[in-house]
Scaffold this motif. Sequence first.
Motif, PDB file in Angstrom:
ATOM      1  N   ARG A   1      43.743  34.510  27.764  1.00 36.20           N
ATOM      2  CA  ARG A   1      44.819  35.310  27.203  1.00 36.20           C
ATOM      3  C   ARG A   1      45.332  36.281  28.368  1.00 36.20           C
ATOM      4  NH1 ARG A   1      46.389  38.177  21.383  1.00 36.20           N
ATOM      5  NH2 ARG A   1      48.279  39.030  22.140  1.00 36.20           N
ATOM      6  N   PHE A   2      46.565  36.199  28.912  1.00 35.23           N
ATOM      7  CA  PHE A   2      47.308  37.007  29.690  1.00 35.23           C
ATOM      8  C   PHE A   2      48.513  37.930  29.005  1.00 35.23           C
ATOM      9  CE2 PHE A   2      46.093  33.209  32.249  1.00 35.23           C
ATOM     10  CZ  PHE A   2      44.982  33.630  32.886  1.00 35.23           C
TER      11      PHE A   2
ATOM     12  N   LEU B   1      40.728  31.676  43.487  1.00 32.12           N
ATOM     13  CA  LEU B   1      40.842  33.059  43.026  1.00 32.12           C
ATOM     14  C   LEU B   1      39.779  33.815  43.040  1.00 32.12           C
ATOM     15  CD1 LEU B   1      42.984  35.109  41.402  1.00 32.12           C
ATOM     16  CD2 LEU B   1      41.786  34.091  39.193  1.00 32.12           C
ATOM     17  N   THR B   2      38.435  33.286  42.725  1.00 35.41           N
ATOM     18  CA  THR B   2      37.354  34.121  42.530  1.00 35.41           C
ATOM     19  C   THR B   2      37.098  34.746  44.077  1.00 35.41           C
ATOM     20  OG1 THR B   2      36.187  32.949  40.988  1.00 35.41           O
ATOM     21  CG2 THR B   2      34.847  34.126  42.166  1.00 35.41           C
ATOM     22  N   LEU B   3      37.304  33.908  44.838  1.00 35.31           N
ATOM     23  CA  LEU B   3      36.870  34.219  46.379  1.00 35.31           C
ATOM     24  C   LEU B   3      37.868  34.965  47.336  1.00 35.31           C
ATOM     25  CD1 LEU B   3      34.293  31.107  47.139  1.00 35.31           C
ATOM     26  CD2 LEU B   3      33.927  33.563  46.476  1.00 35.31           C
TER      27      LEU B   3
ATOM     28  N   THR C   1      31.099  39.324  35.013  1.00 35.65           N
ATOM     29  CA  THR C   1      31.954  38.488  35.609  1.00 35.65           C
ATOM     30  C   THR C   1      33.465  38.881  34.976  1.00 35.65           C
ATOM     31  OG1 THR C   1      32.358  37.218  33.418  1.00 35.65           O
ATOM     32  CG2 THR C   1      30.852  36.217  35.241  1.00 35.65           C
ATOM     33  N   GLY C   2      34.636  38.360  35.355  1.00 36.90           N
ATOM     34  CA  GLY C   2      35.861  39.168  34.918  1.00 36.90           C
ATOM     35  C   GLY C   2      37.025  38.145  34.932  1.00 36.90           C
ATOM     36  N   GLN C   3      38.158  38.864  34.842  1.00 38.52           N
ATOM     37  CA  GLN C   3      39.425  37.877  34.849  1.00 38.52           C
ATOM     38  C   GLN C   3      40.368  38.751  35.687  1.00 38.52           C
ATOM     39  OE1 GLN C   3      40.525  37.945  30.470  1.00 38.52           O
ATOM     40  NE2 GLN C   3      42.406  37.734  31.684  1.00 38.52           N
ATOM     41  N   VAL C   4      41.387  38.083  36.069  1.00 42.80           N
ATOM     42  CA  VAL C   4      42.479  38.896  36.486  1.00 42.80           C
ATOM     43  C   VAL C   4      43.535  39.011  35.366  1.00 42.80           C
ATOM     44  CG1 VAL C   4      42.506  38.404  38.869  1.00 42.80           C
ATOM     45  CG2 VAL C   4      43.742  36.941  37.507  1.00 42.80           C
ATOM     46  N   ARG C   5      44.332  40.001  35.059  1.00 46.02           N
ATOM     47  CA  ARG C   5      45.349  40.258  34.300  1.00 46.02           C
ATOM     48  C   ARG C   5      46.454  39.403  34.126  1.00 46.02           C
ATOM     49  NH1 ARG C   5      45.511  44.180  30.671  1.00 46.02           N
ATOM     50  NH2 ARG C   5      43.992  45.345  32.087  1.00 46.02           N
TER      51      ARG C   5
ATOM     52  N   ASP D   1      43.806  48.029  37.165  1.00 45.35           N
ATOM     53  CA  ASP D   1      44.085  47.365  35.759  1.00 45.35           C
ATOM     54  C   ASP D   1      44.189  45.890  36.044  1.00 45.35           C
ATOM     55  OD1 ASP D   1      46.599  47.968  36.824  1.00 45.35           O
ATOM     56  OD2 ASP D   1      47.415  47.180  35.070  1.00 45.35           O
ATOM     57  N   LEU D   2      44.448  45.397  37.056  1.00 42.43           N
ATOM     58  CA  LEU D   2      44.735  43.941  37.479  1.00 42.43           C
ATOM     59  C   LEU D   2      43.214  43.125  37.295  1.00 42.43           C
ATOM     60  CD1 LEU D   2      46.737  43.729  40.637  1.00 42.43           C
ATOM     61  CD2 LEU D   2      47.456  42.935  38.223  1.00 42.43           C
ATOM     62  N   LEU D   3      42.188  43.894  37.342  1.00 40.48           N
ATOM     63  CA  LEU D   3      40.961  43.277  37.303  1.00 40.48           C
ATOM     64  C   LEU D   3      40.468  43.623  36.085  1.00 40.48           C
ATOM     65  CD1 LEU D   3      38.519  41.719  38.380  1.00 40.48           C
ATOM     66  CD2 LEU D   3      37.673  43.583  39.618  1.00 40.48           C
ATOM     67  N   VAL D   4      39.917  42.747  35.165  1.00 40.92           N
ATOM     68  CA  VAL D   4      39.726  43.096  33.717  1.00 40.92           C
ATOM     69  C   VAL D   4      38.129  42.737  33.798  1.00 40.92           C
ATOM     70  CG1 VAL D   4      39.994  42.728  31.079  1.00 40.92           C
ATOM     71  CG2 VAL D   4      41.752  42.811  32.813  1.00 40.92           C
TER      72      VAL D   4
END
Length: 425
Positions: free
Chosen positions: A302-303, A382-384, A195-199, A133-136
């Motif tokens: 948003r986090f 963060l991405t890499l 693409t994504g985001q971290v939580r 769930d850390l990866l959205v």
Amino acid sequence: MGQAAGTLVIGGGVVGKACALALRRAGETVLALDPQGPSRPASYGNAGHIAVEQVEPLASPAALTSAFGRLFPLGGPLDFRLADIAAWGPWAARFVQASTPAGAAHGRQALKSLLQEALPAWRRLTASLDRPDLLVERGHLVVWESPETARAGLEAWRVADIGQARVSPLSDPLARQVRQWIAAPVAGGAQFENTGQVRDPALVLGLLDDAFTALGGQRRTGRAVQLSVVGRRIEVLLEDGQRLTPERVLVAGGVGSGALLRDLGHVAPVIAERGYHLEGGADHWGDLPPVVFEDRSLILTRFGDRLRAASFVEFGRESSPPDPRKWARLRRHLAELGVRMEGPVAEWMGARPTLPDYLPAIGASRRADNLYYAFGHQHLGLTLAAVTGELVAALMGGATPAVDLTPFDLDRFARGRDLRKRNAA
């Protein structure tokens, strides 16, 4: 003389933590040296975006052409601290030299090779933490506030190399959602998939530490101030005067990596590319993926119950004081957009480690037999981070990394210096 059995990882950002965990999982005995300075690392304060679409290098003729119009005094995000010209002046000269059509084409291919592995590596990492769930993976949105910038912006993204990401015009339902939460006009937009985001970046950093410690990794608070070669091997001098003699050393210390490696004769022209954010309560922001307001060079993420507004590319020394005008500009953008942050609003500034060609340095040093490095990931730290950890573990374990690391060899800058000397002669 102090001992540090196994591998010493210098660096406390997300790249250093990901590398330390990957090495420990590979069976290495690892000591992570984290400076834990007064400010949190750049990997804490970023927008949380897994930016696999950022294939086009920032060292390019297009970036040079647009630089003047993006300057902070003209309302843009780009700023150069005049008092720090001795730090960024030589870097800027190298950036101009790298920003050729051939340099951009080389950078594009190199970045693509890393970015195509970024999301798969994050999936593996979060699964290994038992926290998928850390990866959205909801993609992200880009919006423009005038018809002119909307047409030009959407066309620019359509023709850009965005790797494995996909882009399409902003759908009407998503456009209505964005308009629901802002007061400024939305003349057009784009929606990105894959693409994504971290939580939450802070949560990611904490969980990487927890997993590393649970596997028997050792952590120490301290700062490396000098590397020395003794018999082709590295000795590490700490700020408190202690010397460590690890079996191997990985330098993953962000901006500070440059000074450590220059002591050994490396050409390591890394600069502090500083970013700013504001963060407050998200009661007046919808459940949206990251939204980039491209006319303002601003991203809102948003986090959980917090909303973060991030922007600015400020070149200077890592240790220089923050510029309060940047936070004031962020507040003005939010007011003009009609975006409210609830409760106390935190201010943050941090330094991205950036090399002149906007490619990271990942590889093995030729100045010593036990020295490796992984730094300079600019906006893509963060991405890499996850894929860099995998590549470093393979490299240091004697295996062939899944990505060709030749373009990321730090000696590329020494070769450029030597070529200039021959041309001058």
